[in-house]
Scaffold this motif. Structure first.
Motif, PDB file in Angstrom:
ATOM      1  N   UNK A   1       0.840  -1.201   0.000  1.00  0.00           N
ATOM      2  CA  UNK A   1       0.000   0.000   0.000  1.00  0.00           C
ATOM      3  C   UNK A   1       0.874   1.250   0.000  1.00  0.00           C
ATOM      4  N   UNK A   2       1.951   1.226   0.797  1.00  0.00           N
ATOM      5  CA  UNK A   2       2.857   2.375   0.842  1.00  0.00           C
ATOM      6  C   UNK A   2       3.507   2.589  -0.512  1.00  0.00           C
ATOM      7  N   UNK A   3       3.836   1.477  -1.197  1.00  0.00           N
ATOM      8  CA  UNK A   3       4.489   1.609  -2.497  1.00  0.00           C
ATOM      9  C   UNK A   3       3.512   2.172  -3.527  1.00  0.00           C
ATOM     10  N   UNK A   4       2.257   1.703  -3.467  1.00  0.00           N
ATOM     11  CA  UNK A   4       1.257   2.229  -4.402  1.00  0.00           C
ATOM     12  C   UNK A   4       1.052   3.727  -4.165  1.00  0.00           C
ATOM     13  N   UNK A   5       1.166   4.146  -2.899  1.00  0.00           N
ATOM     14  CA  UNK A   5       1.014   5.565  -2.592  1.00  0.00           C
ATOM     15  C   UNK A   5       2.170   6.384  -3.143  1.00  0.00           C
ATOM     16  N   UNK A   6       3.262   5.716  -3.548  1.00  0.00           N
ATOM     17  CA  UNK A   6       4.394   6.425  -4.115  1.00  0.00           C
ATOM     18  C   UNK A   6       5.592   6.451  -3.184  1.00  0.00           C
ATOM     19  N   UNK A   7       5.510   5.750  -2.063  1.00  0.00           N
ATOM     20  CA  UNK A   7       6.602   5.758  -1.101  1.00  0.00           C
ATOM     21  C   UNK A   7       7.840   5.059  -1.626  1.00  0.00           C
ATOM     22  N   UNK A   8       8.980   5.700  -1.445  1.00  0.00           N
ATOM     23  CA  UNK A   8      10.232   5.108  -1.889  1.00  0.00           C
ATOM     24  C   UNK A   8      10.795   4.165  -0.839  1.00  0.00           C
ATOM     25  N   UNK A   9      11.984   3.609  -1.136  1.00  0.00           N
ATOM     26  CA  UNK A   9      12.631   2.658  -0.225  1.00  0.00           C
ATOM     27  C   UNK A   9      12.813   3.268   1.154  1.00  0.00           C
ATOM     28  N   UNK A  10      13.301   4.508   1.161  1.00  0.00           N
ATOM     29  CA  UNK A  10      13.630   5.134   2.432  1.00  0.00           C
ATOM     30  C   UNK A  10      12.373   5.343   3.271  1.00  0.00           C
ATOM     31  N   UNK A  11      11.298   5.803   2.619  1.00  0.00           N
ATOM     32  CA  UNK A  11      10.038   6.000   3.325  1.00  0.00           C
ATOM     33  C   UNK A  11       9.571   4.692   3.967  1.00  0.00           C
ATOM     34  N   UNK A  12       9.648   3.609   3.191  1.00  0.00           N
ATOM     35  CA  UNK A  12       9.150   2.331   3.704  1.00  0.00           C
ATOM     36  C   UNK A  12      10.003   1.853   4.873  1.00  0.00           C
ATOM     37  N   UNK A  13      11.318   2.014   4.751  1.00  0.00           N
ATOM     38  CA  UNK A  13      12.184   1.557   5.840  1.00  0.00           C
ATOM     39  C   UNK A  13      11.952   2.403   7.097  1.00  0.00           C
ATOM     40  N   UNK A  14      11.887   3.721   6.948  1.00  0.00           N
ATOM     41  CA  UNK A  14      11.785   4.591   8.119  1.00  0.00           C
ATOM     42  C   UNK A  14      10.387   4.557   8.747  1.00  0.00           C
ATOM     43  N   UNK A  15       9.348   4.586   7.916  1.00  0.00           N
ATOM     44  CA  UNK A  15       7.994   4.689   8.462  1.00  0.00           C
ATOM     45  C   UNK A  15       7.410   3.318   8.822  1.00  0.00           C
ATOM     46  N   UNK A  16       7.754   2.293   8.040  1.00  0.00           N
ATOM     47  CA  UNK A  16       7.091   1.007   8.279  1.00  0.00           C
ATOM     48  C   UNK A  16       7.987  -0.048   8.927  1.00  0.00           C
ATOM     49  N   UNK A  17       9.248  -0.103   8.517  1.00  0.00           N
ATOM     50  CA  UNK A  17      10.118  -1.142   9.100  1.00  0.00           C
ATOM     51  C   UNK A  17      10.539  -0.777  10.519  1.00  0.00           C
ATOM     52  N   UNK A  18      11.195   0.374  10.670  1.00  0.00           N
ATOM     53  CA  UNK A  18      11.836   0.707  11.946  1.00  0.00           C
ATOM     54  C   UNK A  18      10.844   0.717  13.115  1.00  0.00           C
ATOM     55  N   UNK A  19       9.672   1.395  13.010  1.00  0.00           N
ATOM     56  CA  UNK A  19       8.769   1.397  14.169  1.00  0.00           C
ATOM     57  C   UNK A  19       8.309   0.005  14.576  1.00  0.00           C
ATOM     58  N   UNK A  20       8.205  -0.896  13.607  1.00  0.00           N
ATOM     59  CA  UNK A  20       7.790  -2.247  13.952  1.00  0.00           C
ATOM     60  C   UNK A  20       8.940  -3.087  14.494  1.00  0.00           C
ATOM     61  N   UNK A  21      10.177  -2.634  14.256  1.00  0.00           N
ATOM     62  CA  UNK A  21      11.337  -3.373  14.760  1.00  0.00           C
ATOM     63  C   UNK A  21      11.777  -2.884  16.134  1.00  0.00           C
ATOM     64  N   UNK A  22      11.427  -1.625  16.468  1.00  0.00           N
ATOM     65  CA  UNK A  22      11.960  -1.017  17.687  1.00  0.00           C
ATOM     66  C   UNK A  22      11.687  -1.801  18.975  1.00  0.00           C
ATOM     67  N   UNK A  23      10.475  -2.345  19.179  1.00  0.00           N
ATOM     68  CA  UNK A  23      10.276  -3.087  20.418  1.00  0.00           C
ATOM     69  C   UNK A  23      11.284  -4.215  20.583  1.00  0.00           C
ATOM     70  N   UNK A  24      11.530  -4.947  19.481  1.00  0.00           N
ATOM     71  CA  UNK A  24      12.485  -6.045  19.528  1.00  0.00           C
ATOM     72  C   UNK A  24      13.899  -5.520  19.788  1.00  0.00           C
TER      73      UNK A  24
END
Lengths: 316, 342
Positions: free
Chosen positions: A207-230
């Motif tokens: 969905x983020x990619x369809x919205x036009x989000x680039x690699x950096x956006x996906x890593x910063x907005x979607x990957x990192x917040x979901x990884x932080x607890x771990x």
């Protein structure tokens, strides 16, 4: 459907709403955390040591005379034989060089905290970034970092540290850096990468990619917040291993630190008192116990956080 | 109907390699989408119907360029001014989506959005509803923070999540499936796309909220002038939502016609079989039951003859298994069928 022209005006600024949401989540997680006695015990021990670390400079300024109680240069001339057993003057006795053991113990606590936290922060930063990048890009980057991780996991950690400190005179920050980097490229990366892989296939990434989000956006907005607890969880475990490694290296006299719990035991050993612990217990037990307690405290907090982060572990 | 379609798809193909080992060369390909062509008029919605694994979702993902086609072209109509602003090259008023890259691809995404099947997995659990809905605006750099907030509030109101301020700063897990799908619709429509691909948006919802969401999608399409490509396996849903239906089987479109025409006069044996499987709430109703044998054959390196041959109840040996897969031909009145025997 209601009329779109009569749209509400938002009264509160966005940052305040976010702050409130943040506090709300902190409160919920805190409630989960204190349900677990393991975590509470761990936190209490950590707070106890933190108090010691904070109290030391205050005591040095007010109650303790620096010529007698300085953890490194102090010497008590009023006592004839050192090491002296605990007394009202020296609550935990003096060491073979006539210095106050309690003062040394409290002074070292600061060192251990700084070392542990710096090493853990470096580990987690490296682990999270590398884990996210190798999961996201895959291919050559992934292979490179995963084989590197295999290599680091395979190497005997303490032996490497001994060799490194023999080659370079390590001070506390350099040691924190070395421990941080070594454990950052090792097991933590593999664990975080496996978590990141499970995020990569989630439809919200598409969905983020369809919205036009680039690699950096996906890593910063979607990957990192979901990884932080771990990441935060593994930070706790890294603190434990950093404090432990420091103690081992100090015991061998391999690092350039003025005072630490490991050095206290090292002094005892070089002065020849280590094999007589029964008689001179105050030289070894306080420092040894401090290392054990603080290491286990961070581990216990880590275990309790694991249950907060991972709902399946909760007993409900 | 206007003469200029909004979207034209020509000979679209997507083959996925089947890897057998690290160093061995791949010879086998899954023919997920194999030579598919169709067009969609402005404000028209096309239903893409077929059983699971027939390539419907792959087609949808190709159209938004989540996947890059192996071959074929996807044309999307664009105004010249817009195209110049966004640095896109036009061919007769169309942009070829299949070749877009980088900046141009990012700009193109302002016009085409997608609604995903699973309302539970299509939202980042750590983001608030506001962040989720505003994401397309944020990545496209549209509007200030205040404007985005205003727009999100408007959009939430449009999709029936009222009052918006009570939803904006909640997390997806605090919402029900139907509410989440409304959020997904709001996210897709927030940057005013003209073409939306809906990948079975109602299939994971309770029957009780399904019609509400479908009604909403139609209302919004009328209001904002949106064309849908509606992917579904449910003919009843397609009938409700779509002006035209295309039936897919193993990567190929086998029949395409206006909805009522297709449902009342199906020509392809596969469509007939699909229709005979739709239950009718009348115990006394007797109808012709068309049996098809076996299950879907493998899409890995399929034979060049008719894909449906193995299961077809009316297939003629010596014709259907000798000649190439039949082309999609107009059998009158815009009713396209791919069958030798029709």
């Amino acid at each position: 459907m209601s009329d779109a022209s009569s749209v509400t005006v938002i009264h509160r600024p966005l940052w305040r709403v976010r702050l409130e949401l943040f506090w709300k989540s902190v409160r919920t997680n805190w409630a989960l955390f204190i349900e677990n006695p393991i975590g509470v015990i761990g936190l209490a021990i950590i707070l106890f040591f933190a108090l010691m670390a904070v109290l030391h400079p205050i005591l040095m300024k007010t109650v303790w005379d620096p010529t007698v109680y300085d953890p490194i240069t102090g010497y008590d001339f009023e006592i004839l034989r050192h090491p002296a057993p605990p007394s009202a003057r020296h609550l935990l006795g003096t060491d073979p060089l006539g210095r106050d053991v309690l003062s040394q113990l409290m002074y070292s606590t600061q060192t251990e905290f700084i070392l542990g936290v710096v090493a853990a922060l470096i580990t987690v930063t490296i682990g999270t970034l590398i884990g996210a990048l190798s999961a996201y890009y895959g291919g050559v980057i992934d292979t490179l970092f995963m084989r590197l991780a295999d290599l680091v996991i395979m190497l005997p950690f303490i032996s490497i540290l001994i060799v490194l400190s023999a080659l370079f005179k390590l001070n506390m920050l350099k040691l924190a850096l070395v421990i941080g980097i070594l454990s950052g490229f090792g097991g933590v990366t593999v664990i975080i990468k496996s978590q990141a892989l499970s995020i990569k296939v989630k439809p919200y990434i598409e969905a983020a990619r369809v919205a036009g989000g680039g690699d950096w956006h996906i890593i910063v907005v979607h990957f990192i917040p979901n990884l932080l607890p771990l990441s935060f969880l593994y930070m706790m475990f890294t603190v434990t291993s950093a404090i432990f490694s420091e103690a081992v290296l100090s015991f061998f006299g391999l690092i350039n630190i003025r005072m630490s719990w490991g050095i206290m035991i090292h002094t005892t050993q070089t002065a020849g008192y280590l094999l007589n612990v029964g008689q001179y217990w105050w030289l070894v037990i306080p420092a040894g116990l401090a290392i054990t307690l603080l290491c286990s405290a961070f581990y216990l907090v880590g275990r309790a956080l694991d249950e907060v982060v991972n709902p399946r572990l909760r007993r409900r | 109907m206007s003469f200029q379609p909004l979207v034209k798809v020509e000979g679209l193909k997507k083959y996925f390699p089947v890897s057998k080992g690290l160093f061995r060369k791949t010879h086998d390909y899954i023919h997920a989408v194999d030579d598919v062509s169709f067009s969609i008029q402005p404000r028209e919605s096309l239903g893409l119907v077929g059983e699971s694994g027939c390539g419907k979702t792959t087609t949808g993902k190709l159209l938004v360029r989540l996947l890059t086609p192996t071959a074929g072209r996807i044309f999307f109509r664009m105004e010249e001014e817009e195209a110049r602003e966004e640095g896109v090259r036009l061919e007769d008023g169309y942009v070829d989506v299949a070749t877009l890259k980088g900046r141009a691809l990012k700009n193109f995404r302002r016009h085409v959005q997608m609604i995903f099947q699973d309302p539970y997995e299509s939202m980042n659990p750590r983001l608030t509803i506001y962040d989720i809905v505003a994401e397309p605006m944020a990545v496209q750099g549209i509007g200030s923070v205040m404007e985005r907030e205003q727009r999100v509030a408007e959009m939430l109101q449009h999709v029936g999540l009222t009052p918006p301020e009570s939803f904006m700063f909640r997390y997806p897990h605090e919402l029900s499936g139907g509410q989440r799908q409304r959020v997904a619709i709001a996210r897709a429509l927030i940057i005013n796309p003209t073409f939306v691909i809906a990948d079975e948006p109602t299939s994971m919802l309770d029957v009780s909220v399904r019609t509400g969401v479908m009604q909403l999608m139609q209302d919004l399409a009328d209001r904002f002038g949106i064309s849908y490509l509606y992917i579904t396996h449910d003919l009843a849903v397609a009938r409700y939502m779509c002006d035209k239906i295309a039936v897919m089987y193993l990567g190929k479109i086998v029949e395409m016609a206006e909805t009522e025409e297709l449902l009342h006069h199906p020509l392809h044996p596969y469509t007939k079989a699909l229709l005979s499987a739709v239950p009718i709430p009348d115990p006394t109703y007797k109808r012709e039951v068309i049996e098809i044998r076996g299950s879907v054959s493998t899409p890995i390196n399929p034979p060049s003859y008719c894909r449906f041959y193995n299961r077809c109840p009316v297939a003629k040996e010596g014709l259907c298994n000798v000649q190439e897969h039949p082309p999609l031909e107009d059998k009158g009145g815009g009713h396209y069928v791919a069958c030798h025997l029709v």
